[in-house]
Design a protein around this motif. Structure first.
Motif, PDB file in Angstrom:
ATOM      1  N   ASP A  74       0.809  -1.217   0.000  1.00  0.00           N
ATOM      2  CA  ASP A  74       0.000   0.000   0.000  1.00  0.00           C
ATOM      3  C   ASP A  74       0.840   1.263   0.000  1.00  0.00           C
ATOM      4  OD1 ASP A  74       0.972  -0.317   2.594  1.00  0.00           O
ATOM      5  OD2 ASP A  74      -0.804   0.590   3.515  1.00  0.00           O
TER       6      ASP A  74
ATOM      7  N   THR B 290       2.935   4.410  -1.409  1.00  0.00           N
ATOM      8  CA  THR B 290       2.634   5.297  -2.535  1.00  0.00           C
ATOM      9  C   THR B 290       3.290   4.812  -3.817  1.00  0.00           C
ATOM     10  OG1 THR B 290       2.449   7.202  -1.031  1.00  0.00           O
ATOM     11  CG2 THR B 290       2.831   7.671  -3.366  1.00  0.00           C
ATOM     12  N   GLU B 291       4.538   4.339  -3.708  1.00  0.00           N
ATOM     13  CA  GLU B 291       5.269   3.875  -4.882  1.00  0.00           C
ATOM     14  C   GLU B 291       4.645   2.619  -5.473  1.00  0.00           C
ATOM     15  OE1 GLU B 291       7.970   6.043  -2.055  1.00  0.00           O
ATOM     16  OE2 GLU B 291       6.507   4.410  -1.904  1.00  0.00           O
TER      17      GLU B 291
ATOM     18  N   ALA C 102       1.490   3.544  -7.325  1.00  0.00           N
ATOM     19  CA  ALA C 102       1.804   4.199  -8.597  1.00  0.00           C
ATOM     20  C   ALA C 102       2.192   3.181  -9.660  1.00  0.00           C
ATOM     21  CB  ALA C 102       2.933   5.209  -8.390  1.00  0.00           C
TER      22      ALA C 102
ATOM     23  N   ALA D 294      -5.633   2.049  -4.996  1.00  0.00           N
ATOM     24  CA  ALA D 294      -5.318   2.297  -3.588  1.00  0.00           C
ATOM     25  C   ALA D 294      -6.205   1.458  -2.675  1.00  0.00           C
ATOM     26  CB  ALA D 294      -5.470   3.782  -3.274  1.00  0.00           C
TER      27      ALA D 294
END
Length: 460
Positions: A260, A262-263, A266, A438
């Protein structure tokens, strides 16, 4: 006939319906239940005690007959039988019989799990990268260090990246055999028609720039790139994307869960956009290599174990290269995978010794080369003479060279029972249902954390 959907099929269309997913997950999470059949797992120092083997193997006589269970990865049944016949002819103390115990790693694992309670264990069986650790936690396999010494098996001559994948608590739990990395395969004719340089892309961003040229080249493809059949390869191959963006499912060194981050989000958003927004990627309903060889797509990523099969089936010149990097990291973004050979705990010592001698033979340098030539798997021994092999099939050199820039897989995938199926389910929702990335990764983290707390942590 295989279908090549430009837009992804429903979840059941990628071979991972809910009933199948739950049955596999149930199997993967059954360690505690199976161990309970014999009184339950010992959670007090399990790793240290399990790695102790004080057997004096010099007093043991090898069994007269043993069985080897395989799912014949990479269409390897014929070459495996060839090597077994050679072993049986080379000595008279032990006869080995090959048993096809499943069509894939999951089926053979299910049979092995069942045999723990019902009897009929093999003497040697293959352990895939996502199954061996649960056997360690169940204490149903033996450490091989003492046996390796007893039969003069030089563990130092096995490729470091492969042998390290089966080490834990200072012990060796399997011996590398059908081992591979994924590589980037492409149709050279399509590349030429699109005016592209004859090489694999260095980054995914570069391929995103190439994709419109491939689609406009008049080749009739339905997608410039085919993502793998998610049920079998999502958790494995998508580590490339996650690492390239600076994320991951977890870590190769600890039990953290990072899906989970951010990278990571993405990276998976990039893949979803490639399918739905950019329109240059499709999702294999069955086999991405088959889609490539049928010229329905221009490129894909698949195991080196598929190399020979792809070359035999393709009617065009096949190109190959290292896996692309991402915006954060370009190397190392490649993982190893495949299967090793291991020995069950609850069989006679005589069978265990005979099994170790057989494993040594099957992975001798010259036999590793024979196995590689027939399948495309990478020879597992450092001393294997690959000069003739790579002269005959230069693309295999790419896989061997890429070993130098591989990294160990995230523990969240290979050490968590059932995690690979959970990852595949989440990826299927993202790539075939256009689910919120997400949200899917948040739910996956919760599921993986539960697996760790319930099925891993108590058994370490």
């Amino acid at each position: 006939m295989s279908q090549y959907p430009f837009r992804p099929a429903p979840l059941s269309g990628v071979g991972l319906d809910r009933r199948r997913f739950l049955s596999l997950a149930g199997l993967g999470l059954s360690a505690a239940a199976l161990a309970a059949c014999s009184g339950g797992p010992d959670t007090s120092g399990a790793g240290a005690s399990a790695a102790t083997d004080d057997t004096d193997w010099s007093t043991v006589r090898p069994a007269a007959a043993i069985t080897f269970w395989s799912s014949n990865p990479g269409a390897s049944q014929a070459v495996t039988q060839q090597l077994i016949d050679a072993y049986n002819a080379s000595q008279s103390e032990t006869k080995v019989t090959l048993v096809t115990a499943g069509a894939n790693y999951e089926e053979i694992a299910q049979k092995f799990q069942t045999a723990q309670a019902g009897g009929g264990l093999p003497d040697v069986t293959i352990f895939s990268d996502v199954w061996w650790f649960r056997y360690y936690m169940q204490k149903t396999i033996i450490p091989l260090d003492g046996l390796a010494e007893a039969v003069d098996m030089d563990l130092g001559d096995y490729r470091d990246q492969f042998v390290a994948d089966y080490q834990y608590e200072g012990a060796q739990w399997a011996i590398p055999w059908a081992r591979s990395t994924p590589i980037f395969y492409y149709n050279k004719d399509h590349w030429s028609k699109a005016g592209l340089e004859d090489r694999a892309p260095e980054t995914w961003q570069e391929f995103e720039e190439w994709a419109p040229k491939l689609l406009a080249a008049g080749t009739g493809v339905q997608a410039a790139f085919q993502l793998p059949a998610l049920a079998g390869y999502a958790g494995w191959t998508f580590q490339n994307n996650l690492w390239g963006w600076g994320g991951g499912w977890g870590s190769p060194d600890d039990f953290d869960v990072r899906c989970d981050a951010t990278e990571s989000i993405a990276a998976l958003q990039f893949l979803q956009d490639a399918v739905y927004k950019g329109g240059w990627a499709g999702v294999a309903s069955n086999s991405a290599p088959n889609d490539l060889t049928a010229a329905a797509v221009s490129a894909t990523i698949s195991s080196t174990g598929d190399l020979v099969g792809i070359q035999k089936s393709a009617t065009f010149p096949v190109g190959a290269g290292f896996l692309p990097g991402g915006p954060a990291e370009t190397s190392p973004v490649c993982m190893t995978g495949g299967a090793g050979m291991g020995i069950p705990k609850d069989i006679p010592k005589e069978n265990q010794l005979a099994a170790a001698k057989f494993i040594k033979f099957m992975t001798e340098p010259e036999n590793a080369v024979t196995f590689s030539a027939a399948t495309g798997y990478i020879p597992v021994r450092k001393s294997a003479d690959v000069s003739q092999l790579t002269a005959t099939n230069p693309l295999l050199q790419i896989a061997i060279d890429q070993l130098e820039v591989t990294r160990t897989q995230d523990r969240a995938r290979v050490f968590f029972p059932g995690a690979d199926q959970a990852m595949a389910n989440s990826c299927a929702n993202i790539l075939t249902q256009q689910a919120d990335v997400a949200g899917e990764m948040s739910a996956l983290k919760a599921a993986l954390t539960t697996i760790y707390d319930r099925d891993v942590k108590p058994n370490l």
